[in-house]
Scaffold this active site. Structure first.
Site, PDB file in Angstrom:
ATOM      1  N   HIS A  85      -2.999  -4.127  -5.212  1.00 31.06           N
ATOM      2  CA  HIS A  85      -1.896  -3.516  -5.344  1.00 31.06           C
ATOM      3  C   HIS A  85      -0.486  -4.724  -5.162  1.00 31.06           C
ATOM      4  CE1 HIS A  85      -3.805   0.009  -4.272  1.00 31.06           C
ATOM      5  NE2 HIS A  85      -3.480   0.358  -5.460  1.00 31.06           N
TER       6      HIS A  85
HETATM    7  S1  FES Z   1      -2.411  -3.939  -1.895  1.00 28.22           S
HETATM    8 FE1  FES Z   1      -3.317  -1.851  -1.974  1.00 28.22          FE
HETATM    9  S2  FES Z   1      -5.228  -2.013  -0.956  1.00 28.22           S
HETATM   10 FE2  FES Z   1      -4.531  -4.106  -0.677  1.00 28.22          FE
END
Ligand code: FES
Length: 127
Positions: A85
């Site tokens: 993410h």
């Molecule tokens: S940014 Fe979501 S698991 Fe690392």
């Protein structure tokens, strides 16, 4: 578990990033007291960290080269990218602001048994 031997140029990026980080002074308890310092380590050059993102548990990737060479933006000074993410961390495992990961990477209790031997899971106080 990550054990990373940081070069002097890597360490020199750390004080430059404080304004961009969510917890630059490591005030949240994500490291033992012995590592609550700018490098988040006992020895400045050696980072011991749990390589698990504090968002949902993916493993961040090394993005050690500055700028766009590792696919990051031009202002990137090096560190880690969680591909899941997009959380980013500096060379001390400190998370950048406004990213999904809420906390810096965990630095576990550890201690040096000798110059080159590290015991992970305990510190000198027996924690
Ligand atoms: S940014 Fe979501 S698991 Fe690392």
């Amino acid at each position: 578990m990550w054990i990373i031997n940081r070069s002097q140029p890597m360490l020199e990026t750390l004080p430059l990033l404080n304004d961009a980080l969510a917890d630059p002074k490591s005030e949240k308890p994500m490291q033992p007291a012995s590592c609550q310092n700018e490098t988040r380590s006992i020895k400045p050059e050696i980072l011991v960290a749990v390589g698990i993102c504090t968002h949902l548990g993916c493993s961040p990737s090394a993005k050690f080269k500055k700028g766009t060479e590792d696919g990051m933006d031009a202002s990137w000074l090096g560190g880690f990218l969680c591909p899941c993410h997009g959380s980013t961390f500096d060379f001390a495992g400190r998370v950048f602001k406004n990213k999904p990961a809420p906390d810096n990477l965990e630095v576990p209790p550890h201690m040096y048994l000798s110059e080159k031997r590290i015991l992970i899971g305990e510190d000198k106080k027996g924690a």
